[in-house]
Design a protein around this motif. Structure first.
Motif, PDB file in Angstrom:
ATOM      1  N   CYS A  39      -6.766   1.507   0.497  1.00  0.00           N
ATOM      2  CA  CYS A  39      -6.268   2.689  -0.210  1.00  0.00           C
ATOM      3  C   CYS A  39      -7.403   3.449  -0.875  1.00  0.00           C
ATOM      4  O   CYS A  39      -7.381   4.676  -0.946  1.00  0.00           O
TER       5      CYS A  39
ATOM      6  N   CYS B 139       0.837  -1.212   0.000  1.00  0.00           N
ATOM      7  CA  CYS B 139       0.000   0.000   0.000  1.00  0.00           C
ATOM      8  C   CYS B 139       0.869   1.257   0.000  1.00  0.00           C
ATOM      9  O   CYS B 139       1.786   1.376   0.804  1.00  0.00           O
ATOM     10  N   PRO B 140       0.585   2.194  -0.899  1.00  0.00           N
ATOM     11  CA  PRO B 140       1.298   3.465  -0.866  1.00  0.00           C
ATOM     12  C   PRO B 140       0.974   4.192   0.446  1.00  0.00           C
ATOM     13  O   PRO B 140      -0.076   3.943   1.042  1.00  0.00           O
TER      14      PRO B 140
ATOM     15  N   HIS C  18      -2.538  -0.079  -8.215  1.00  0.00           N
ATOM     16  CA  HIS C  18      -2.920  -0.602  -6.902  1.00  0.00           C
ATOM     17  C   HIS C  18      -4.375  -0.250  -6.567  1.00  0.00           C
ATOM     18  O   HIS C  18      -5.111  -1.064  -6.015  1.00  0.00           O
TER      19      HIS C  18
ATOM     20  N   CYS D 276      -7.490  -2.143  -4.001  1.00  0.00           N
ATOM     21  CA  CYS D 276      -7.262  -2.225  -2.552  1.00  0.00           C
ATOM     22  C   CYS D 276      -8.292  -1.373  -1.789  1.00  0.00           C
ATOM     23  O   CYS D 276      -8.380  -0.163  -1.974  1.00  0.00           O
TER      24      CYS D 276
HETATM   25 ZN   LIG Z   1      -3.555  -0.562  -0.522  1.00  0.00          ZN
END
Ligand SMILES: [Zn+2]
Lengths: 210, 132
Positions: B96, B62-63, B87, B93
């Motif tokens: 996110c 995850c960023p 992502h 995700c």
């Molecule tokens: Zn993520």
């Protein structure tokens, strides 16, 4: 990784600092609300679940390990509260399943394996997960540093989404052989790390082939 | 059909709203899928785990929140920008995506409703800190 600012906040909350509690809510309420809203469209119910999440966090504070990322921990609590809510309102799909639905649901909810069927201790499972998380984390850090996002994408599609090699190859625009090579190298690294920690990689299906 | 790993992600509650709805609909329709889900639960009961589950639960790729903010502002380098997009959209995700919608809401200034909501959460729980 928990940030210093989160760690300080938790420390202050442990000392019953109401302002710190307010800060925690200001910091995390929005993303938790969005996370809950993804599953539950009723706004009032979302608000209740977010409240229960914060209350759940507070009550579990004595057991909270500061090394765990606070955000991830809060998301996990929210996720349990969502399942509770869906079960309470009879809207969990597993409740509609024809055979032994409630047993199924309990398995998921209780998260506590039945003593009789535990093959390995919970402690050992945590060690195994931690070893894999460390190994993967190191690989991902290295790839990020090299700007090798393609490798990250390949492994994420394979492991997180369970895509087949040929689909990943097509999506990323490389050959199937290249995908296989990337997978092989990564699995080898992870397996070595797990073995290095004195554990068996065999408990992870993805590491079986090595 | 639903990939086994997606079913596992459903159990981890890390799927986007769209994918969650797809899985739930398929679960309602297909007994085979429910059987597969039951199998997965039993495997977990026996303590078997997967690298994919470890990845998801620890949010390993995850960023950061800061990166997501920069993504929204369009100031990330092309490589990281493309990855964040992947992502969010391809992996989908849930964590996110939640962070992103929260950041988007913040960009439009906190609306009075959000402020009020936050106040209610605070007042409903702050009493806990005094009870000890
Ligand atoms: Zn993520």
């Amino acid at each position: 990784m928990t940030t210093d600012s989160d760690r300080l906040l938790v420390q202050q909350i442990r000392q019953c600092d109401a302002r710190a509690w307010e800060h925690l809510i200001a910091r995390y309420e929005g993303r938790l609300f969005a996370f809950v809203h993804r599953r539950i469209k009723d706004l009032a119910a979302c608000e209740d679940i977010v409240q229960e999440t914060f209350i759940g966090f507070y009550t579990s504070l004595p057991n909270y390990d500061d090394r765990r990322e606070l955000q991830t921990y809060l998301f996990t609590i929210a996720s349990h509260k969502i399942t509770d809510y869906l079960r309470r309102t009879g809207r969990h799909p597993l409740q509609n399943a024809s055979e032994g639905p409630n047993d199924l649901l309990h398995l998921k909810l209780d998260d506590q394996p039945a003593a009789s069927s535990v093959a390995r201790s919970h402690e050992r499972q945590v060690l195994e997960s931690d070893a894999v998380a460390r190994a993967l984390g190191q690989l991902l850090d290295a790839w990020r540093e090299q700007g090798d996002h393609e490798r990250i994408k390949v492994m994420e599609l394979l492991l997180v989404k369970g895509w087949a090699n040929k689909d990943v190859a097509k999506f990323v625009g490389i050959s199937e052989q290249q995908v296989a090579n990337i997978r092989f190298a990564a699995v080898k690294k992870i397996s070595e790390h797990v073995k290095g920690a004195g554990l068996s990689p065999d408990v992870f299906p993805e590491l079986h082939s090595q | 059909m639903i990939a086994r790993e997606v079913l596992a992600a459903y159990l981890d509650d890390t799927l986007s709203d769209v994918e969650t709805a797809q899985v739930e609909q398929a679960l309602r329709q297909h007994e085979t899928l429910r059987r597969q889900l039951r199998g997965l639960l039993q495997e977990r009961d026996r303590g078997e785990h997967s690298v994919g589950a470890v990845w998801r639960r620890n949010r390993l790729s995850c960023p950061s929140r800061e990166q997501l903010g920069n993504y929204l502002l369009g100031v990330l380098e092309p490589g990281p920008h493309d990855y964040v997009e992947f992502h969010l959209r391809t992996i989908g995700c849930a964590f996110c995506q939640a962070n992103l919608s929260d950041l988007e809401a913040q960009q439009q200034e906190n609306t009075p409703q959000v402020q009020e909501r936050r106040k209610r959460v605070f007042h409903s729980s702050a009493g806990l800190l005094r009870k000890k």
